[in-house]
Design a protein around this motif. Structure first.
Motif, PDB file in Angstrom:
ATOM      1  N   ALA A   1     139.989  -6.745  -3.695  1.00  0.00           N
ATOM      2  CA  ALA A   1     139.737  -6.868  -4.710  1.00  0.00           C
ATOM      3  C   ALA A   1     140.196  -7.508  -5.273  1.00  0.00           C
ATOM      4  N   ALA A   2     141.893  -7.366  -5.923  1.00  0.00           N
ATOM      5  CA  ALA A   2     142.337  -7.073  -6.697  1.00  0.00           C
ATOM      6  C   ALA A   2     143.165  -8.390  -6.604  1.00  0.00           C
ATOM      7  N   VAL A   3     142.570  -8.980  -5.923  1.00  0.00           N
ATOM      8  CA  VAL A   3     143.189 -10.883  -5.082  1.00  0.00           C
ATOM      9  C   VAL A   3     142.720 -11.543  -6.636  1.00  0.00           C
ATOM     10  N   PRO A   4     143.588 -12.399  -6.820  1.00  0.00           N
ATOM     11  CA  PRO A   4     143.302 -13.370  -8.289  1.00  0.00           C
ATOM     12  C   PRO A   4     142.164 -14.385  -8.034  1.00  0.00           C
ATOM     13  N   ASP A   5     141.474 -14.896  -8.735  1.00  0.00           N
ATOM     14  CA  ASP A   5     140.721 -15.313  -8.128  1.00  0.00           C
ATOM     15  C   ASP A   5     141.185 -17.028  -8.624  1.00  0.00           C
ATOM     16  N   ALA A   6     142.436 -17.669  -8.098  1.00  0.00           N
ATOM     17  CA  ALA A   6     142.997 -18.766  -8.953  1.00  0.00           C
ATOM     18  C   ALA A   6     143.164 -19.019  -7.284  1.00  0.00           C
ATOM     19  N   ALA A   7     142.700 -18.338  -5.655  1.00  0.00           N
ATOM     20  CA  ALA A   7     142.465 -18.885  -4.671  1.00  0.00           C
ATOM     21  C   ALA A   7     141.496 -20.548  -4.093  1.00  0.00           C
ATOM     22  N   ARG A   8     142.346 -21.247  -4.032  1.00  0.00           N
ATOM     23  CA  ARG A   8     141.211 -22.183  -3.837  1.00  0.00           C
ATOM     24  C   ARG A   8     140.221 -22.707  -2.450  1.00  0.00           C
ATOM     25  N   LYS A   9     139.006 -23.087  -2.933  1.00  0.00           N
ATOM     26  CA  LYS A   9     137.734 -22.947  -2.157  1.00  0.00           C
ATOM     27  C   LYS A   9     138.207 -23.557  -0.505  1.00  0.00           C
ATOM     28  N   LEU A  10     138.115 -22.496   0.506  1.00  0.00           N
ATOM     29  CA  LEU A  10     139.071 -22.984   1.710  1.00  0.00           C
ATOM     30  C   LEU A  10     138.040 -24.416   2.670  1.00  0.00           C
TER      31      LEU A  10
ATOM     32  N   ASP B   1     149.630 -12.925  -3.640  1.00  0.00           N
ATOM     33  CA  ASP B   1     149.216 -13.237  -4.801  1.00  0.00           C
ATOM     34  C   ASP B   1     148.264 -14.506  -4.300  1.00  0.00           C
ATOM     35  N   GLY B   2     147.671 -13.480  -3.543  1.00  0.00           N
ATOM     36  CA  GLY B   2     146.182 -14.328  -3.315  1.00  0.00           C
ATOM     37  C   GLY B   2     146.462 -15.469  -2.118  1.00  0.00           C
ATOM     38  N   ASP B   3     146.348 -16.615  -2.082  1.00  0.00           N
ATOM     39  CA  ASP B   3     146.536 -18.381  -1.003  1.00  0.00           C
ATOM     40  C   ASP B   3     147.825 -17.777  -0.552  1.00  0.00           C
ATOM     41  N   VAL B   4     148.976 -17.141  -1.130  1.00  0.00           N
ATOM     42  CA  VAL B   4     149.971 -17.423  -0.661  1.00  0.00           C
ATOM     43  C   VAL B   4     150.899 -15.558  -0.655  1.00  0.00           C
ATOM     44  N   LEU B   5     151.530 -15.641  -0.336  1.00  0.00           N
ATOM     45  CA  LEU B   5     151.916 -14.160   0.451  1.00  0.00           C
ATOM     46  C   LEU B   5     153.005 -14.334   1.673  1.00  0.00           C
ATOM     47  N   THR B   6     154.078 -13.146   0.621  1.00  0.00           N
ATOM     48  CA  THR B   6     155.507 -13.247   0.798  1.00  0.00           C
ATOM     49  C   THR B   6     156.129 -12.095   1.312  1.00  0.00           C
ATOM     50  N   SER B   7     156.396 -12.122   2.474  1.00  0.00           N
ATOM     51  CA  SER B   7     157.103 -10.391   2.860  1.00  0.00           C
ATOM     52  C   SER B   7     158.985 -10.625   3.575  1.00  0.00           C
ATOM     53  N   ALA B   8     158.678  -9.262   2.835  1.00  0.00           N
ATOM     54  CA  ALA B   8     160.710  -8.537   3.308  1.00  0.00           C
ATOM     55  C   ALA B   8     161.193  -8.645   4.290  1.00  0.00           C
ATOM     56  N   GLY B   9     161.977  -7.936   4.738  1.00  0.00           N
ATOM     57  CA  GLY B   9     162.489  -8.560   5.980  1.00  0.00           C
ATOM     58  C   GLY B   9     161.513  -7.976   7.306  1.00  0.00           C
ATOM     59  N   THR B  10     162.326  -7.839   8.766  1.00  0.00           N
ATOM     60  CA  THR B  10     161.774  -7.776   9.977  1.00  0.00           C
ATOM     61  C   THR B  10     160.047  -6.585  10.048  1.00  0.00           C
ATOM     62  N   ALA B  11     160.394  -5.613  10.013  1.00  0.00           N
ATOM     63  CA  ALA B  11     159.072  -4.816   9.955  1.00  0.00           C
ATOM     64  C   ALA B  11     158.301  -4.733   8.353  1.00  0.00           C
ATOM     65  N   ALA B  12     158.672  -5.506   8.029  1.00  0.00           N
ATOM     66  CA  ALA B  12     158.151  -5.550   6.250  1.00  0.00           C
ATOM     67  C   ALA B  12     156.510  -7.267   6.766  1.00  0.00           C
ATOM     68  N   GLY B  13     156.896  -7.671   8.055  1.00  0.00           N
ATOM     69  CA  GLY B  13     156.006  -8.798   8.678  1.00  0.00           C
ATOM     70  C   GLY B  13     154.916  -8.204   9.065  1.00  0.00           C
ATOM     71  N   ILE B  14     155.349  -6.793   9.582  1.00  0.00           N
ATOM     72  CA  ILE B  14     154.604  -6.173  10.021  1.00  0.00           C
ATOM     73  C   ILE B  14     153.686  -5.289   9.280  1.00  0.00           C
ATOM     74  N   ASP B  15     153.879  -4.896   8.216  1.00  0.00           N
ATOM     75  CA  ASP B  15     152.916  -5.082   7.431  1.00  0.00           C
ATOM     76  C   ASP B  15     152.587  -5.256   6.929  1.00  0.00           C
ATOM     77  N   LEU B  16     152.188  -6.554   6.104  1.00  0.00           N
ATOM     78  CA  LEU B  16     151.832  -7.489   5.768  1.00  0.00           C
ATOM     79  C   LEU B  16     151.170  -8.084   6.577  1.00  0.00           C
ATOM     80  N   CYS B  17     151.050  -7.902   7.774  1.00  0.00           N
ATOM     81  CA  CYS B  17     150.365  -9.251   8.626  1.00  0.00           C
ATOM     82  C   CYS B  17     148.831  -7.870   8.656  1.00  0.00           C
ATOM     83  N   LEU B  18     148.893  -6.258   8.951  1.00  0.00           N
ATOM     84  CA  LEU B  18     148.098  -5.385   9.236  1.00  0.00           C
ATOM     85  C   LEU B  18     147.526  -5.953   7.491  1.00  0.00           C
TER      86      LEU B  18
END
Length: 423
Positions: free
Chosen positions: A6-15, A170-187
């Motif tokens: 719900a908090a994702v910015p509206d700047a994401a481009r149309k797919l 950040d809406g259409d671009v997402l980044t994560s920290a170390g290895t375990a955080a990659g799982i957090d972002l995928c979830l």
């Protein structure tokens, strides 16, 4: 800065019409670590519909010519090339082999094109360097492994790097920290696409927490005194090394600028270009890090820790500590990380802790009985430790021991009573 959908910015481009969000392309490179690379493969590539997890379609793409060599000398053969990215609505770069190397231009072009057509671009851990090289992180918040965050900030100054976050959406671009955080972002991606129930079901299958945030981790968030690898050859390296060795002293940025023989303005500019951080913020971060170590490994009071970390007052320590770690120094100490060593006693306190053992050894097993006659002569009884719930005053037992062992007729000294020379 993890965000709900719900908090994702509206700047994401149309797919684009030919792209589907549930089609996930994972971009692999030679030299990438196999563990990090396997995270999106496991999350998005296994059919778990029996557990209530909606199915994704996975496209494993080679980001450069095969064979792709990975951890331990293994060779991988990806079933797809860069052309398959044109069908994906989600593109994941799980890792990059070296933060000092530039990614292949063809892969960067494919990422830019996918982003322009509305695809969601994800960089896990060092994958953020690939996204930054493609220009997809310009002017955006992002994170990466804390060890590489200063280098990312220095090399791409337009990226707002925050190594304290587990992941940044950040809406259409997402980044994560170390290895375990990659799982957090995928979830988080599954939660954004299909809701909390699906993400929780997947977390149960993976046997991981369904949702972590940096604030939930509390004491587990650990700042680091990391600096870009290139600093060793820079003239400021000596000044930085001196600052790290003298954190217990009170000095400011003007002191560092003077040691570098620079004006404050020039020093600020050079320091920021080298580390990606303002010198004052860097110095505060190092002092807070030193406070963390002392709180975990010593029994110094918070006031003493403040003095030993160069803070002008305990109030300053508490303010900066809470802002950077989300907890007060006292609360942080109360929930020390699991496995952290018990605080080391200062010499004088260690001596106090060992003294009863030495006294019992000197008195022998019948020491209590040897005390009894002397105490009886003064109308006192030998009390068991902790009798009536009242701790004995500090030093009381040792004085009794000295009276019983090292002198003739024993004469105990009562609490608060001064000892007088005997004889």
């Amino acid at each position: 800065m993890s965000q709900d959908s719900a908090a994702v910015p509206d700047a994401a481009r149309k797919l684009a019409a030919r792209r589907r969000r549930e089609i996930v392309a994972v971009l692999l490179f030679s030299g990438g670590p196999i563990f990090e690379s396997s995270i999106p493969l496991s999350v998005f590539g296994i059919d778990r519909q029996d557990a209530g997890v909606p199915r994704y379609r996975l496209l494993v793409c080679a980001g450069e010519d095969a064979p792709l060599r990975t951890t331990g000398g293994l060779e991988l053969s990806a079933p797809y090339g860069l052309e398959a990215i044109s069908r994906a609505g989600t593109v994941v770069v799980p890792a990059w082999r070296s933060i000092t190397q530039a990614p292949p231009p063809a892969a960067l072009d494919a990422l830019r094109r996918a982003h322009e057509e509305g695809a969601r671009i994800v960089g896990l851990c060092t994958g953020a360097f690939v996204l930054a090289a493609a220009g997809l992180l310009d002017g955006r918040p992002a994170t990466t492994h804390w060890m590489y965050a200063p280098t990312l900030a220095k090399r791409y100054p337009s990226v707002h790097v925050d190594p304290r976050e587990l992941f940044v959406d950040d809406g259409d671009v997402l980044t994560s920290a170390g290895t375990a955080a990659g799982i957090d972002l995928c979830l988080h991606i599954v939660r954004t696409d299909h809701g909390a129930d699906a993400a929780n079901a997947l977390a149960r299958r993976l046997v991981v927490p369904p949702r972590r945030t940096a604030s939930d981790m509390g004491h587990q968030r650990y700042l680091d005194r990391s600096l870009p690898e290139e600093i060793g050859a820079d003239p400021l390296a000596e000044v930085v090394a001196w600052a790290l060795e003298h954190l217990h002293e009170q000095f400011d940025v003007e002191t560092l600028a003077a040691r570098a023989y620079m004006s404050r303005r020039t020093f600020d500019r050079r320091f920021r270009s080298l580390t990606g951080s303002a010198p004052l913020q860097w110095l505060i971060t190092q002092r807070v890090l030193q406070a963390q170590r002392l709180l975990e490994t010593s029994d110094y009071s918070v006031d003493e820790v403040a003095g030993r970390c160069g803070f002008r007052s305990p109030v300053a320590l508490r303010g900066h500590f809470r802002r950077q770690l989300g907890a007060s120094p006292a609360a942080y100490r109360a929930r020390r990380p699991h496995g952290a060593p018990e605080p080391a006693l200062r010499p004088e306190r260690a001596d106090r802790a060992e003294r009863p053992e030495r006294e019992r050894a000197a008195l022998g097993a019948s020491g209590g009985e040897r005390f009894a006659p002397a105490l009886a002569g003064h109308g006192l009884a030998a009390a068991e430790p902790g009798e009536a719930g009242k701790p004995q005053p500090e030093g009381y037992a040792s004085r009794l021991a000295e009276a019983a062992v090292g002198r003739g007729p024993a004469r105990p000294v009562l609490p608060g009573q001064r000892e007088r020379p005997v004889g």
